[in-house]
Design a protein around this motif. Structure first.
Motif, PDB file in Angstrom:
ATOM      1  N   TRP A 158       0.846  -1.187   0.000  1.00 16.82           N
ATOM      2  CA  TRP A 158       0.000   0.000   0.000  1.00 16.82           C
ATOM      3  C   TRP A 158       0.884   1.241   0.000  1.00 16.82           C
ATOM      4  O   TRP A 158       1.909   1.287   0.672  1.00 16.82           O
ATOM      5  CB  TRP A 158      -0.901   0.039   1.230  1.00 16.82           C
ATOM      6  CG  TRP A 158      -2.142  -0.799   1.116  1.00 16.82           C
ATOM      7  CD1 TRP A 158      -2.291  -2.093   1.506  1.00 16.82           C
ATOM      8  CD2 TRP A 158      -3.393  -0.379   0.591  1.00 16.82           C
ATOM      9  NE1 TRP A 158      -3.580  -2.523   1.254  1.00 16.82           N
ATOM     10  CE2 TRP A 158      -4.289  -1.481   0.695  1.00 16.82           C
ATOM     11  CE3 TRP A 158      -3.886   0.819   0.058  1.00 16.82           C
ATOM     12  CZ2 TRP A 158      -5.608  -1.419   0.269  1.00 16.82           C
ATOM     13  CZ3 TRP A 158      -5.203   0.879  -0.354  1.00 16.82           C
ATOM     14  CH2 TRP A 158      -6.056  -0.227  -0.257  1.00 16.82           C
ATOM     15  N   SER A 159       0.452   2.275  -0.736  1.00 19.54           N
ATOM     16  CA  SER A 159       1.196   3.539  -0.761  1.00 19.54           C
ATOM     17  C   SER A 159       0.593   4.563   0.196  1.00 19.54           C
ATOM     18  O   SER A 159       1.077   5.694   0.282  1.00 19.54           O
ATOM     19  CB  SER A 159       1.200   4.125  -2.180  1.00 19.54           C
ATOM     20  OG  SER A 159      -0.132   4.358  -2.636  1.00 19.54           O
ATOM     21  N   SER A 183       2.120   7.699   3.627  1.00 21.51           N
ATOM     22  CA  SER A 183       3.516   8.121   3.506  1.00 21.51           C
ATOM     23  C   SER A 183       3.815   9.309   4.414  1.00 21.51           C
ATOM     24  O   SER A 183       4.968   9.531   4.804  1.00 21.51           O
ATOM     25  CB  SER A 183       3.837   8.486   2.058  1.00 21.51           C
ATOM     26  OG  SER A 183       3.030   9.574   1.610  1.00 21.51           O
ATOM     27  N   THR A 220       8.255   3.762   3.780  1.00 25.20           N
ATOM     28  CA  THR A 220       7.712   3.539   2.426  1.00 25.20           C
ATOM     29  C   THR A 220       8.616   2.613   1.610  1.00 25.20           C
ATOM     30  O   THR A 220       8.338   2.362   0.441  1.00 25.20           O
ATOM     31  CB  THR A 220       7.569   4.873   1.671  1.00 25.20           C
ATOM     32  OG1 THR A 220       8.855   5.481   1.526  1.00 25.20           O
ATOM     33  CG2 THR A 220       6.642   5.817   2.412  1.00 25.20           C
TER      34      THR A 220
END
Length: 498
Positions: free
Chosen positions: A77-78, A81, A324
């Motif tokens: 998953w992004s 961040s 990340t």
């Protein structure tokens, strides 16, 4: 724990009140609070209470859990961040500020200023509740932002660009307001209106509202421990003792009749689980942190399996770093632990606003610092707080399990084995507030430096945030009054009590 259930007709009234009282324009309202609209305190109060529950159960809890490293994000998953880089901007979590003023304070001010046009009803009960709720939220706003609109806030059309008041001044004004509200709650006129089940937090039990006011006030006084204002703190503790109500004895929770239906689920539960029973994306991209899993494991903490689920792929408890750049193998959502059953209980669960565990830890700290004397010892309060956390999370045989846990000769678990008692209190408080009022853990971390050893994401600059930025919308609308700010302020502009 007190649960107030409300039938469908009350939920309909809540919906009507939202339409008639709420407004979408931040601090820009076109009605005079002294010219009542079609609403009444009995309709408006539960709207403000539901907003408090919603805000505290969703964004504020999520922000707190991320900043005290309870949660992380899987590699597939992004999202999030922000928490790996601490790249906060003036739009990051801006709804905490905006919704406090638009939906909570606006409605509470309406309730507080309402006068029955017939002169037959006395709304002192509603006024006391509104003042206590305002005190709770103003404390949070000062802790998160510093200077805020206060003396000129909530005037609606009379002033849509309020000045900002000094944070320390606001704090003491709020403490005074809580003192007055507690005294009013305990000394109501005989003809005061009883909100009953329209009060979705405490069902109109005003002795419990007085206890809540005292507990919020104590939280604020303990927060002033670094200000060398012990005489002031002592005088305010004396005023708490004088009203005789004491502190809360059960979780303070809201429940207007939450149910497994669209837009009617308990806020925290709904944040993660849809009304169909399927998970929201947030439940997929929110996982345990490596640090917290390893720490709870190292101290044999039974709450581990209530705070987190075993990973789907392995059946083991596993967390990730806040980063990340996690490896793709072994760190996906299926490889990691998610939010556990002690927190996600059901769509009908109460939304906690202040837990008994938190209140007991606050009293333990106040006692250890010498602010409270003559009652239970700091150790007794500390151990009772751990037991309350075990009970809340529904650890099997909670009382016995808690006693066995805090008997372990481990620093920051056993009282006797903890050389720094404040560190022990803050560490156990951090564990107990995991998934609930974790925003308070972030504030405590800023104030005390505990719990020690919380990692800082490698992709940040190695400094943890200590505040939020004023919302861009407020900067635009109230530019003459909003204090100047830069992006770096979130790291350098400590709260006044630091």
């Amino acid at each position: 724990m007190k649960t107030i259930k409300i039938n469908k007709s009350i939920l309909l009234l809540l919906s009507v009140a939202i339409l008639t009282v709420s407004c979408n324009d931040f601090l820009d309202v076109n009605e005079n609070p002294n010219s009542p609209s079609i609403s009444t305190p009995s309709l408006t109060l539960p709207v403000a209470q539901q907003e408090m529950a919603q805000l505290n159960g969703t964004d504020m809890t999520y922000l707190g859990n991320m900043l005290v490293v309870n949660w992380a994000t899987p590699s597939n998953w992004s999202a999030n961040s922000l928490f790996a880089r601490y790249s906060f901007t003036a739009t990051s979590y801006d709804d905490i500020f905006e919704r406090s003023y638009v939906y909570m304070f606006k409605n509470l001010t309406y309730v507080e200023n309402y006068t029955d046009p017939t002169g037959a009803a006395d709304y002192s009960t509603y006024k006391a509740i509104s003042q206590i709720m305002k005190g709770y939220q103003y404390q949070l706003l000062v802790d998160l932002y510093g200077d805020i609109p206060f003396t000129e806030a909530n005037l609606r059309g009379e002033n849509t660009t309020p000045k900002y008041d000094d944070a320390a001044t606001v704090y003491k004004s709020v403490i005074d307001s809580l003192t007055s509200a507690a005294n009013l709650a305990l000394n109501l006129p005989d003809n005061a209106e009883d909100p009953g089940t329209q009060d979705i937090i405490l069902g109109g039990h005003m002795d419990e509202w007085a206890q809540f006011a005292n507990t919020i006030k104590l939280r604020m006084l303990v927060r002033l421990s670094n200000t060398n204002d012990d005489a002031y703190i002592a005088s305010q503790i004396a005023s708490i003792d004088a009203n005789g109500a004491g502190y809360i004895t059960a979780d303070i929770s809201a429940n207007p009749g939450y149910t497994a239906s669209a837009e009617k689920q308990s806020p925290f539960y709904d944040y993660f689980i849809a009304e169909s029973g399927t998970q929201q994306d947030r439940n997929d991209f929110t996982v345990a942190s490596k640090h917290t899993i390893e720490y709870l494991t190292s101290i044999n903490d039974d709450r581990l399996s209530r705070l987190y689920l075993p990973a789907a792929a392995s059946g083991n408890f596993k967390g990730a770093e806040q980063s990340t750049v996690l490896p793709g193998t072994g760190f996906t959502n299926l490889d990691l632990s998610h939010v556990g059953p002690g927190l996600l209980k059901s769509a009908e669960q109460d939304q906690v606003i202040m837990s008994l565990a938190e209140a007991l830890f606050i009293q333990a700290e106040a006692t250890e610092r010498g602010y409270i004397t003559g009652g239970d010892s700091a150790q007794d309060l500390y151990e009772a707080a751990i037991a309350a956390s075990y009970e809340f999370l529904e650890v099997p045989d909670a009382s016995t399990a808690a006693a066995a846990y805090y008997a372990q000769p481990i620093a920051n678990v056993s009282w006797a084995s903890s050389p720094n008692k404040i560190e022990a209190i803050m560490t156990q408080k951090w564990i107990a507030l995991n998934g609930t009022s974790s925003i308070e853990s972030w504030i405590d971390l800023t104030r005390t430096g505990f719990p020690a050893g919380l990692p800082i994401p490698a992709e940040s600059d190695g400094v943890r945030p200590v505040r939020l930025l004023y919302p861009a919308s407020e900067v635009s609308r109230n530019s003459d009054n909003v204090p100047s700010q830069t992006a770096n302020d979130i790291f350098t502009q400590n709260p006044f009590w630091k």
